[in-house]
Design a protein around this motif. Structure first.
Motif, PDB file in Angstrom:
ATOM      1  N   PRO A 210       0.903  -1.149   0.217  1.00  0.00           N
ATOM      2  CA  PRO A 210      -0.055  -0.174   0.008  1.00  0.00           C
ATOM      3  C   PRO A 210       0.969   1.212  -0.026  1.00  0.00           C
ATOM      4  O   PRO A 210       1.874   1.410   0.397  1.00  0.00           O
ATOM      5  CB  PRO A 210      -0.827  -0.198   1.255  1.00  0.00           C
ATOM      6  N   TYR A 211       0.350   2.229  -0.668  1.00  0.00           N
ATOM      7  CA  TYR A 211       1.189   3.417  -0.690  1.00  0.00           C
ATOM      8  C   TYR A 211       0.352   4.759  -1.077  1.00  0.00           C
ATOM      9  O   TYR A 211      -0.265   4.617  -2.026  1.00  0.00           O
ATOM     10  CB  TYR A 211       2.246   3.696  -1.477  1.00  0.00           C
ATOM     11  N   ASN A 212      -0.080   5.563  -0.042  1.00  0.00           N
ATOM     12  CA  ASN A 212      -0.956   6.784  -0.581  1.00  0.00           C
ATOM     13  C   ASN A 212      -0.602   7.782   0.711  1.00  0.00           C
ATOM     14  O   ASN A 212       0.009   7.665   1.703  1.00  0.00           O
ATOM     15  CB  ASN A 212      -2.277   6.091  -0.256  1.00  0.00           C
ATOM     16  N   LEU A 213      -1.295   8.785   0.521  1.00  0.00           N
ATOM     17  CA  LEU A 213      -1.179  10.098   1.330  1.00  0.00           C
ATOM     18  C   LEU A 213      -1.318   9.802   2.750  1.00  0.00           C
ATOM     19  O   LEU A 213      -0.941  10.579   3.600  1.00  0.00           O
ATOM     20  CB  LEU A 213      -1.642  11.233   0.948  1.00  0.00           C
ATOM     21  N   LEU A 214      -2.433   8.595   3.029  1.00  0.00           N
ATOM     22  CA  LEU A 214      -2.403   8.424   4.533  1.00  0.00           C
ATOM     23  C   LEU A 214      -1.648   7.320   4.993  1.00  0.00           C
ATOM     24  O   LEU A 214      -1.759   6.882   6.151  1.00  0.00           O
ATOM     25  CB  LEU A 214      -4.025   8.078   4.670  1.00  0.00           C
ATOM     26  N   VAL A 231      14.154  -3.163  -7.045  1.00  0.00           N
ATOM     27  CA  VAL A 231      12.809  -3.626  -7.027  1.00  0.00           C
ATOM     28  C   VAL A 231      11.615  -2.907  -6.714  1.00  0.00           C
ATOM     29  O   VAL A 231      11.336  -2.165  -5.999  1.00  0.00           O
ATOM     30  CB  VAL A 231      12.618  -4.832  -5.872  1.00  0.00           C
ATOM     31  N   GLY A 232      10.913  -2.631  -8.003  1.00  0.00           N
ATOM     32  CA  GLY A 232      10.077  -1.590  -8.132  1.00  0.00           C
ATOM     33  C   GLY A 232       8.792  -1.621  -7.195  1.00  0.00           C
ATOM     34  O   GLY A 232       8.116  -2.757  -7.036  1.00  0.00           O
ATOM     35  N   LEU A 233       8.202  -0.550  -6.750  1.00  0.00           N
ATOM     36  CA  LEU A 233       6.853  -0.658  -6.137  1.00  0.00           C
ATOM     37  C   LEU A 233       5.980  -0.510  -7.001  1.00  0.00           C
ATOM     38  O   LEU A 233       5.728   0.445  -7.845  1.00  0.00           O
ATOM     39  CB  LEU A 233       6.992   0.456  -5.227  1.00  0.00           C
ATOM     40  N   LEU A 234       4.782  -1.393  -6.882  1.00  0.00           N
ATOM     41  CA  LEU A 234       3.468  -1.520  -7.644  1.00  0.00           C
ATOM     42  C   LEU A 234       2.741  -0.926  -6.398  1.00  0.00           C
ATOM     43  O   LEU A 234       2.336  -1.609  -5.581  1.00  0.00           O
ATOM     44  CB  LEU A 234       3.128  -2.796  -8.105  1.00  0.00           C
ATOM     45  N   ALA A 235       2.318   0.480  -6.577  1.00  0.00           N
ATOM     46  CA  ALA A 235       1.786   1.250  -5.172  1.00  0.00           C
ATOM     47  C   ALA A 235       0.230   0.640  -5.301  1.00  0.00           C
ATOM     48  O   ALA A 235      -0.601   0.883  -6.457  1.00  0.00           O
ATOM     49  CB  ALA A 235       1.914   2.466  -5.367  1.00  0.00           C
ATOM     50  N   TYR A 236      -0.298   0.068  -4.068  1.00  0.00           N
ATOM     51  CA  TYR A 236      -1.797  -0.295  -4.247  1.00  0.00           C
ATOM     52  C   TYR A 236      -2.484   0.537  -3.315  1.00  0.00           C
ATOM     53  O   TYR A 236      -1.976   1.205  -2.270  1.00  0.00           O
ATOM     54  CB  TYR A 236      -2.069  -1.874  -4.016  1.00  0.00           C
ATOM     55  N   SER A 237      -3.844   0.662  -3.519  1.00  0.00           N
ATOM     56  CA  SER A 237      -4.855   1.500  -2.750  1.00  0.00           C
ATOM     57  C   SER A 237      -4.134   3.146  -2.708  1.00  0.00           C
ATOM     58  O   SER A 237      -4.316   3.688  -1.559  1.00  0.00           O
ATOM     59  CB  SER A 237      -5.059   1.118  -1.417  1.00  0.00           C
ATOM     60  N   PHE A 241      -8.817   3.347  -0.489  1.00  0.00           N
ATOM     61  CA  PHE A 241     -10.068   2.924  -0.565  1.00  0.00           C
ATOM     62  C   PHE A 241     -11.020   4.255  -1.234  1.00  0.00           C
ATOM     63  O   PHE A 241     -12.406   4.202  -0.998  1.00  0.00           O
ATOM     64  CB  PHE A 241     -10.619   2.586   0.549  1.00  0.00           C
ATOM     65  N   GLY A 242     -10.521   5.196  -1.636  1.00  0.00           N
ATOM     66  CA  GLY A 242     -11.245   6.511  -2.154  1.00  0.00           C
ATOM     67  C   GLY A 242     -11.547   7.487  -1.365  1.00  0.00           C
ATOM     68  O   GLY A 242     -11.911   8.782  -1.733  1.00  0.00           O
ATOM     69  N   HIS A 243     -11.094   7.506  -0.141  1.00  0.00           N
ATOM     70  CA  HIS A 243     -11.107   8.467   0.858  1.00  0.00           C
ATOM     71  C   HIS A 243     -10.362   9.680   0.569  1.00  0.00           C
ATOM     72  O   HIS A 243     -10.975  10.608   0.529  1.00  0.00           O
ATOM     73  CB  HIS A 243     -10.463   7.980   2.228  1.00  0.00           C
ATOM     74  N   LEU A 244      -9.287   9.568  -0.237  1.00  0.00           N
ATOM     75  CA  LEU A 244      -8.557  10.845  -0.674  1.00  0.00           C
ATOM     76  C   LEU A 244      -9.245  11.590  -1.819  1.00  0.00           C
ATOM     77  O   LEU A 244      -8.680  12.635  -1.928  1.00  0.00           O
ATOM     78  CB  LEU A 244      -7.165  10.379  -1.091  1.00  0.00           C
ATOM     79  N   ARG A 258     -17.637   1.579  -1.737  1.00  0.00           N
ATOM     80  CA  ARG A 258     -16.957   0.557  -0.917  1.00  0.00           C
ATOM     81  C   ARG A 258     -17.060   0.604   0.509  1.00  0.00           C
ATOM     82  O   ARG A 258     -17.293  -0.253   1.421  1.00  0.00           O
ATOM     83  CB  ARG A 258     -15.562   0.444  -1.262  1.00  0.00           C
ATOM     84  N   VAL A 259     -16.802   1.842   0.760  1.00  0.00           N
ATOM     85  CA  VAL A 259     -16.460   2.067   2.447  1.00  0.00           C
ATOM     86  C   VAL A 259     -17.788   2.078   3.048  1.00  0.00           C
ATOM     87  O   VAL A 259     -18.189   1.880   4.200  1.00  0.00           O
ATOM     88  CB  VAL A 259     -15.647   3.297   2.673  1.00  0.00           C
ATOM     89  N   THR A 260     -18.906   2.798   2.283  1.00  0.00           N
ATOM     90  CA  THR A 260     -20.426   2.725   2.702  1.00  0.00           C
ATOM     91  C   THR A 260     -20.880   1.025   2.715  1.00  0.00           C
ATOM     92  O   THR A 260     -21.586   1.060   3.858  1.00  0.00           O
ATOM     93  CB  THR A 260     -21.235   3.327   1.612  1.00  0.00           C
ATOM     94  N   ARG A 261     -20.610   0.342   1.824  1.00  0.00           N
ATOM     95  CA  ARG A 261     -21.090  -0.900   1.679  1.00  0.00           C
ATOM     96  C   ARG A 261     -20.738  -1.891   2.846  1.00  0.00           C
ATOM     97  O   ARG A 261     -21.239  -2.674   3.278  1.00  0.00           O
ATOM     98  CB  ARG A 261     -20.938  -1.365   0.270  1.00  0.00           C
ATOM     99  N   TRP A 262     -19.242  -1.652   3.115  1.00  0.00           N
ATOM    100  CA  TRP A 262     -18.671  -2.909   3.783  1.00  0.00           C
ATOM    101  C   TRP A 262     -17.934  -2.337   4.940  1.00  0.00           C
ATOM    102  O   TRP A 262     -16.937  -1.761   4.719  1.00  0.00           O
ATOM    103  CB  TRP A 262     -17.866  -3.708   3.038  1.00  0.00           C
ATOM    104  N   GLU A 263     -18.267  -2.887   6.017  1.00  0.00           N
ATOM    105  CA  GLU A 263     -17.587  -2.442   7.261  1.00  0.00           C
ATOM    106  C   GLU A 263     -16.124  -2.878   7.359  1.00  0.00           C
ATOM    107  O   GLU A 263     -15.163  -2.172   8.060  1.00  0.00           O
ATOM    108  CB  GLU A 263     -18.377  -2.913   8.625  1.00  0.00           C
TER     109      GLU A 263
END
Ligand SMILES: NC(=O)c1ccc[n+]([C@@H]2O[C@H](COP(=O)([O-])OP(=O)(O)OC[C@H]3O[C@@H](n4cnc5c(N)ncnc54)[C@H](OP(=O)(O)O)[C@@H]3O)[C@@H](O)[C@H]2O)c1
Length: 349
Positions: A210-214, A231-237, A241-244, A258-263
């Motif tokens: 995972p790699y994102n501003l949060l 060894v390159g990063l394939l950054a996920y999320s 999850f859409g928050h940003l 996503r975040v509305t639908r699933w706890e």
């Protein structure tokens, strides 16, 4: 589109790649094909999937994502235009969520790796994959939201050499072009590299974390290994999850999201994550930028990132997200990001 070499390979991968884990749950086959069509037309050439997708993982849907990619490849005949990356699940003891895969047998030994890969090839309707990744380590370590490491004494895990030997024979058999890891730690990455070198086996070319501003925890130990060892990063999320995008701010619960639908998708919730998100969104607006594009452009611009694996459930989102390749963040915006990061460092590891 821009392209970067991944690890020590000849694969020129698009800076934006398409994550597919919504295909088969939030997205129908028709929608999935429309999203892939658009992405490929924009120059995206890497599709990332996994045997366990779609998410949330359920026995009834397991494998649907790979099947939808398979029918797209068959329908369009574009196998040579895209790189296919998929993954074998790891042990279910830490997550519980993959216990339906091979009746809970998802350890990284030769038997499971061969079964998993052959099933993926069949669903994808291909004779080889370009990148085969270990979805999460066979041993217990800190990933999936765990910041610190807690040691498990006397744990019985599959030795990395055994996993590498199994993967290497599948590379030699022509079923896998390159191998990679995911949700790995600096210790794990260096072990994979050193053991492969010692035994003359295939070297990992990528790490998918995972790699994102949060969550910039990758920068703490993994970034150095990634750059020095190529060894390159394939950054996920990359959008947490859409928050940003800012769409969940002030208690908003967008319908069908996503975040509305699933706890269970609570990884990027929390007071500090919300405060940091508010500030990133405000910074984007102050500079006339779309908040999602600011977040993605930041990921695109990091030296250790080989490709940014975006997710999109709607074509409009996909257009915005791919458009981030054309955004170069000014020094002022980068300084603003750094300032917010100092106030709220990694609120959602
Ligand atoms: N290796 C691993 O363990 C692992 C883990 C997670 C993901 N991945 C890979 O990484 C890919 C991407 O991960 P992710 O889906 O978590 O990425 P993400 O960028 O954090 O979240 C993508 C989701 O955010 C929403 N969204 C996307 N663009 C938006 C926009 N412009 N405005 C508003 N909302 C937007 C969409 O969901 P809604 O429409 O539902 O809001 C979309 O599905 C996955 O498909 C998978 O291939 C790997």
């Amino acid at each position: 589109m821009q392209y970067r070499k991944i690890g020590q390979t000849d694969l020129n991968v698009s800076v934006i790649s398409l994550g597919t884990m919504t295909f088969g749950e939030q997205n129908t086959e028709h929608e999935a094909h429309t999203l892939i069509d658009y992405a490929v037309a924009q120059g995206v050439n890497l599709l990332d999937t996994a045997e366990s997708y779609p998410v949330p993982p359920r026995p009834e849907t397991q494998g649907q994502t790979e099947r939808f990619i398979g029918t797209w490849l068959k329908k369009t005949g574009k196998r040579n235009e895209v790189f296919i990356a998929t993954k074998i699940a790891g042990p279910s003891r830490q997550l519980g969520h993959s216990s339906h895969i091979r009746q809970g047998e998802s350890r990284h030994n030769r038997h499971n790796i061969e079964l998993a890969l052959n099933d993926s090839l069949q669903r994808l309707q291909v004779d080889h994959v370009d990148l085969y990744q270990l979805h999460w380590p066979d041993r217990t370590t800190n990933h999936f939201g765990k910041l610190g490491y807690t040691h498990t004494e006397h744990e019985d895990f599959i030795p990395i050499a055994e996993t590498l030997l199994a993967l290497d024979s599948l590379v030699k058999a022509g079923k896998i072009r390159h191998i990679g890891v995911s949700n790995e730690t600096p210790w794990g990455v260096t072990q994979f590299i050193n053991i492969a070198e010692k035994l003359g086996l295939s070297r990992i070319v990528s790490i998918q974390n995972p790699y994102n501003l949060l969550n910039r925890t990758f920068e703490i130990g993994n970034a150095e290994v990634s750059i020095r060892e190529n060894v390159g990063l394939l950054a996920y999320s990359p959008l947490a999850f859409g928050h940003l995008s800012g769409k969940y701010l002030n208690g908003a619960q967008p319908e069908g999201a996503r975040v509305t639908r699933w706890e269970r998708f609570a990884r990027y919730k929390g007071e500090n994550a919300e405060r940091a998100t508010e500030l990133y969104v405000e910074l984007a607006h102050k500079h006339g930028l779309n908040p999602a594009q600011l977040a993605l452009a930041y990921v695109n611009s990091r030296r250790f990132v080989s490709s940014n694996i975006i997710g999109a459930t709607h074509l409009e989102q996909l257009k915005v997200n791919i458009g981030s390749v054309d955004i170069e963040l000014s020094d002022e915006v980068l300084a603003g990001i750094e300032h917010i990061h100092q106030l709220y460092p990694n609120p959602s590891p």
